[in-house]
Design an enzyme around this catalytic site. Structure first.
Site, short mmCIF file in Angstrom:
data_model
loop_
_atom_site.label_atom_id
_atom_site.label_comp_id
_atom_site.label_asym_id
_atom_site.label_seq_id
_atom_site.Cartn_x
_atom_site.Cartn_y
_atom_site.Cartn_z
N ARG A 266 0.86 -1.19 0.00
CA ARG A 266 0.00 0.00 0.00
C ARG A 266 0.89 1.23 0.00
O ARG A 266 1.48 1.61 1.02
CB ARG A 266 -0.88 -0.03 1.25
CG ARG A 266 -2.00 1.03 1.26
CD ARG A 266 -2.53 1.19 2.67
NE ARG A 266 -1.64 2.00 3.49
CZ ARG A 266 -1.48 1.86 4.80
NH1 ARG A 266 -2.12 0.92 5.46
NH2 ARG A 266 -0.66 2.66 5.48
N HIS A 270 -3.62 4.44 4.76
CA HIS A 270 -4.72 3.47 4.90
C HIS A 270 -6.01 4.07 4.36
O HIS A 270 -6.72 3.44 3.59
CB HIS A 270 -4.87 3.10 6.37
CG HIS A 270 -6.04 2.20 6.65
ND1 HIS A 270 -6.08 0.89 6.25
CD2 HIS A 270 -7.21 2.45 7.27
CE1 HIS A 270 -7.23 0.36 6.62
NE2 HIS A 270 -7.94 1.28 7.23
N TYR A 279 4.33 5.96 11.17
CA TYR A 279 4.66 4.57 11.51
C TYR A 279 5.46 3.84 10.44
O TYR A 279 5.90 2.72 10.66
CB TYR A 279 3.39 3.77 11.83
CG TYR A 279 2.35 3.76 10.71
CD1 TYR A 279 2.47 2.89 9.63
CD2 TYR A 279 1.24 4.59 10.76
CE1 TYR A 279 1.52 2.87 8.61
CE2 TYR A 279 0.29 4.59 9.75
CZ TYR A 279 0.42 3.72 8.68
OH TYR A 279 -0.51 3.70 7.68
#
Length: 371
Positions: A266, A270, A279
């Site tokens: 990805r 998100h 992160y």
């Protein structure tokens, strides 16, 4: 094909251990299981897959922009996952029925979505999605993993109807940690249901890396349920096409369910409500850029003289046109009056609904009084 059974990490080197037909540099690789499923695929078909991925990436970028401009409430990007979605979805027969998650923009595109179909859900308009019967695709599921159960239930219905269909569930690596997916595989295996589970392992379940969720490849879980599995390079559109053909043949021939793990990445957040810089290591992102699914297919075709700059420009032009149509459809949607949400709840007048309508009307009026 036996799944990998050695521990994994969350680095791009992991996918060196999966089924692949086109390497990141565009070179063609042989594969004993996958090759026979794409022996008929010619350069024209590959150019079509290239165009699909280019259009999908542009649609995805437009959705992101529309959300940032306040036209959509949310958007779930799929950049980097174009090959996994287009390769598998283009393998489906018209009669097959799909149960997607919220990120399968490419799947609904391949199933024939109209411009407004991409945005209606995220704008919160009447109708909520698209016509499931026309697309042969259930509405995108927000509840993580729930669509896997829906797909198995539908597949058991296929068995009772005796039709030549396959049910397909799409979900991410994070969904495999949900009980719904395990329960779905129990039912699918027990009843030999004609369903294909497609897990797009994009390495991140929001901020949780896949290496924390599973020490071993996700495809290795399915055989424990009696379901054959295959782990493929999700950034290789030809391998995804081949794997899905293998899975569909298996399910359609009455042999029961199948599981595909498409290992991809990805590239974006998100959703538009997420900040992956908090992160994710930037070096990891850059490493995966070298495995871009669109650039890979372009390199493969151009090395064989089957794709030129003019054809690439034509694909980009088609992509821009699709994005313009999507934007126009989004802005042109007419929002119903707030109180219309109570219309059609019951066929006959209902006192409970009327009380709720009156209470909501009073709530709306309170804003006018404050002004």
């Amino acid at each position: 094909m036996s799944p990998q059974t050695t521990p994994i990490t969350d680095t791009p080197q992991d996918i060196d251990l999966v089924g692949r037909l086109i390497a990141p540099d565009g070179s063609r690789l042989p594969h004993p299981e996958l090759d026979r499923h794409v022996a008929d695929v010619d350069a024209a078909q590959l150019r079509d897959l290239h165009r699909d991925m280019v259009v999908l990436r542009r649609i995805d970028a437009e959705g992101f922009a529309l959300q940032r401009q306040g036209q959509l409430g949310l958007w779930a990007p799929c950049q980097g996952q174009e090959a996994a979605q287009i390769g598998t979805a283009r393998s489906l027969a018209p009669q097959d029925f799909v149960f997607p998650s919220y990120r399968e923009t490419g799947v609904i595109y391949a199933r024939g979505a109209e411009p407004a179909d991409f945005v209606r859900t995220w704008r919160g308009e009447e109708g909520a999605a698209y016509d499931p019967d026309r697309l042969r695709c259930a509405p995108m599921q927000i509840i993580i993993g729930a669509q896997s159960l829906h797909a198995v239930g539908y597949a058991m219905g296929i068995q009772r109807d005796g039709t030549d269909e396959v049910s397909v569930a799409y979900f991410g690596d994070g969904a495999t940690s949900q009980g719904d997916v395990s329960e779905a595989m129990v039912f699918a295996s027990s009843y030999a249901a004609p369903v294909v589970f497609v897990c797009q392992n994009n390495h991140w379940a929001i901020s949780e890396p896949v290496a924390v969720q599973s020490r071993y490849p996700i495809a290795g879980r399915a055989p424990a349920f009696g379901i054959p599995s295959m782990r493929v390079d999700g950034n290789d559109v030809l391998a995804c096409l081949a794997a899905m053909r293998w899975a569909l043949d298996h399910a359609r021939s009455g042999k029961g369910p199948v599981f595909i793990e498409a290992v991809t990445y990805r590239m974006g957040p998100h959703t538009t409500a997420d900040d992956p810089t908090r992160y994710r290591d930037p070096a990891e992102l850059e490493a995966w850029r070298t495995r871009d699914p669109i650039a890979r297919l372009e390199a493969f075709l151009m090395a064989r003289g089957e794709l030129d700059e003019a054809q690439i420009d034509a694909a980009r032009s088609d992509a821009d046109q699709a994005a313009r149509a999507m934007r126009a459809a989004c802005i042109g949607l007419v929002t119903r009056k707030p109180l219309a949400v109570f219309d059609g709840v019951y066929a006959e007048p209902h006192t409970g609904i009327e009380r709720e309508r009156d209470a909501y009307a009073a709530y709306l009026r309170s804003f006018d009084e404050e002004a």
